[in-house]
Design an enzyme around this catalytic site. Structure first.
Site, mmCIF file in Angstrom:
data_model
loop_
_atom_site.group_PDB
_atom_site.id
_atom_site.type_symbol
_atom_site.label_atom_id
_atom_site.label_comp_id
_atom_site.label_asym_id
_atom_site.label_seq_id
_atom_site.Cartn_x
_atom_site.Cartn_y
_atom_site.Cartn_z
ATOM 1 N NE ARG A 35 -3.297 2.194 3.295
ATOM 2 C CZ ARG A 35 -2.325 2.873 4.238
ATOM 3 N NH1 ARG A 35 -1.566 2.282 5.429
ATOM 4 N NH2 ARG A 35 -3.010 4.157 4.774
ATOM 5 N NE ARG A 76 -2.833 14.963 7.500
ATOM 6 C CZ ARG A 76 -2.506 14.269 8.026
ATOM 7 N NH1 ARG A 76 -2.552 13.536 9.110
ATOM 8 N NH2 ARG A 76 -3.155 13.072 7.543
ATOM 9 C CE LYS A 222 -8.457 4.335 3.974
ATOM 10 N NZ LYS A 222 -7.143 5.051 3.885
ATOM 11 C CB THR A 280 -6.530 1.820 11.659
ATOM 12 O OG1 THR A 280 -7.082 1.442 10.179
ATOM 13 C CG2 THR A 280 -6.034 2.367 11.840
#
Length: 475
Positions: A35, A76, A222, A280
């Site tokens: 990935r 962010r 996702k 994760t």
């Protein structure tokens, strides 16, 4: 015969996995998919890694997939001035516009519409929910004032989650568009789109791929936002794979609800006959330690038993100290639970009569028949990879061996549960071809004398049409 694992391992590339030697050891240890995380990727570096992976594939007969993972609309905060700690009850301003160094009074936010989208009383979560703020007011121009509900260290460039806010950001940001075009140019095998909320998000990426790639690149959606879970039925119709991205999902949705959502999403993917990746914090402890916790081992085992096609490593292989050992450990866990009777597969035959109904039906019956007659392998000839997706979804006990003359899909199929793909381009007559591939299966140690095999093919073999033939043979 050696025990082969069926569940695939996805490993994230990073500074810890930058040499040819380490990448080769990772392949030996059981990696099936590499990935590329575009949140932290440098194009030259990515090009170099892809080149090394393809060289290793050619020289050592591996066919790893390359998965390009787009960042999506990730919110962010900016860079901080030194070590900053915020305490419960403090007030802080989130300011958009031109980046600046943050303090305990004000921080930069990279999301232009932030003041317009948030409303008084909504929560702002930072650094995977370690810090919690509540919106006090917004001047709808460039500043949002918030109160600290849960304090702690406020670090640079940490991710922001807004669980109660409807954000107006597009699914494909400008950065994602550039990254996706670059990924198409590199001929990656899969592209993952982060924070998928609606089917429309996937359609935009499909159009972009069509425009910039001669070949179809399948898309992994996702799921990491509540809207993604709510709209899952529509999303599944427009993607080629799912990823249960538990990091952001566990922040946006109460953590205790994530295990059941994981099970629900795996079931949706299996019913739709598309692969699903669990991601994760699978072996997070192994970033710094050689031993995983019992809970982590359990988590990987449970993901396999839920029926995931693949389990994914993030920091463990990108920045961890033990990128090879973590894969060896994961492979051991996978192999030890894969044969369990506790793993169930929804066994409803296909009933919706689409134009591929015959192929679907043949694949379903091949999988059930293989279990009944204890066939050791199902060998299928394919040009598009479609039969591989179909057979894999039924999770047969037999090896799934796919033979194709289409080099593009050789590595693509590495993400699918139980699938092993081989290059084959001698399509003479059905009989000769079947004998040929059965011999290849025997030479590679998947079957031995006396074993039963099931062969799927399209007749006439030279036309490379849709699968219409199921044949049982014996070595």
């Amino acid at each position: 015969m050696p025990k082969r694992k069926r569940t695939k391992i996805v490993a994230t590339l990073g500074p810890a996995t930058s040499t040819k030697q380490i990448l080769k050891k990772m392949l030996d240890a059981g990696v099936n998919v590499f990935r590329i995380n575009f949140s932290h990727a440098n194009y030259d570096d990515v090009k170099e890694k892809i080149k090394i992976i393809r060289e290793l594939s050619d020289t050592h007969n591996y066919t790893p997939s390359i998965l390009a993972d787009l960042q999506g609309p990730k919110l962010r905060v900016g860079v901080m001035k030194g070590d900053i700690i915020v305490n419960k009850g403090d007030t802080i301003n989130f300011v958009t516009g031109k980046p600046f160094e943050g303090t305990s009074e004000k921080v930069f936010m990279n999301y232009e519409n932030f003041p317009r989208d948030v409303k008084k009383g909504e929560r702002i979560l930072l650094d995977d929910g370690k810090l919690i703020f509540e919106v006090v007011s917004s001047n709808s121009k460039d500043t949002v004032t918030a109160k600290v509900i849960q304090g702690g260290p406020l670090k640079s460039k940490k991710g922001v989650n807004l669980p109660n806010t409807n954000i107006s950001l597009p699914a494909l940001t400008e950065k994602d568009i550039n990254d996706a075009i670059f990924a198409c140019q590199q001929e990656v095998d899969w592209i993952a789109l982060s924070f998928v909320r609606h089917a429309q998000d996937l359609m935009e990426l499909q159009d972009l791929i069509k425009e910039h790639s001669e070949h179809k690149i399948p898309i992994v959606a996702k799921i990491e936002k509540p809207e993604g879970v709510e709209n899952i039925d529509k999303i599944v119709a427009y993607c080629d794979g799912l990823m249960v991205a538990r990091g952001d999902l566990g922040v946006e949705i109460p953590a205790q609800e994530v295990p059941l959502i994981q099970k629900k999403l795996v079931l949706k993917a299996k019913t739709a006959r598309i692969p699903v990746i669990i991601a994760t914090q699978m072996m997070e402890t192994m970033i710094d330690s050689l031993t995983p916790t019992r809970a982590e081992v359990n988590d990987v085992a449970n993901s396999v038993m839920d029926g995931a096609d693949a389990v994914m490593l993030s920091g463990e292989t990108s920045v961890g100290k033990y990128p090879v050992q973590v894969i060896e450990t994961m492979s051991k866990v996978i192999k030890s639970v894969e044969k369990s009777e506790l793993i169930t597969v929804p066994q409803k035959p296909p009933h919706i009569r689409t134009n591929r109904f015959i192929t679907k039906s043949i694949c379903y019956h091949a999988a059930t028949m293989a279990n009944e007659i204890e066939a050791k392998a199902i060998c299928t000839l394919t040009n598009s990879g479609y039969t591989a997706f179909q057979i894999s979804a039924w999770r047969p006990d037999a090896h799934i061996l796919v033979f194709t003359s289409n080099k593009r899909i050789l590595s693509q199929l590495s993400l699918l549960w139980g699938v092993k793909a081989f290059f084959y381009d001698k399509f003479v007559s059905t009989d000769e071809t079947v004998e040929d591939i059965n011999k290849m299966a025997e030479e590679r140690g998947f079957v031995q004398s006396g074993d039963m095999l099931i062969n799927l093919a399209a007749m006439p073999i030279t036309s490379k049409g849709m699968v219409n033939t199921l044949r049982v043979s014996q070595i």
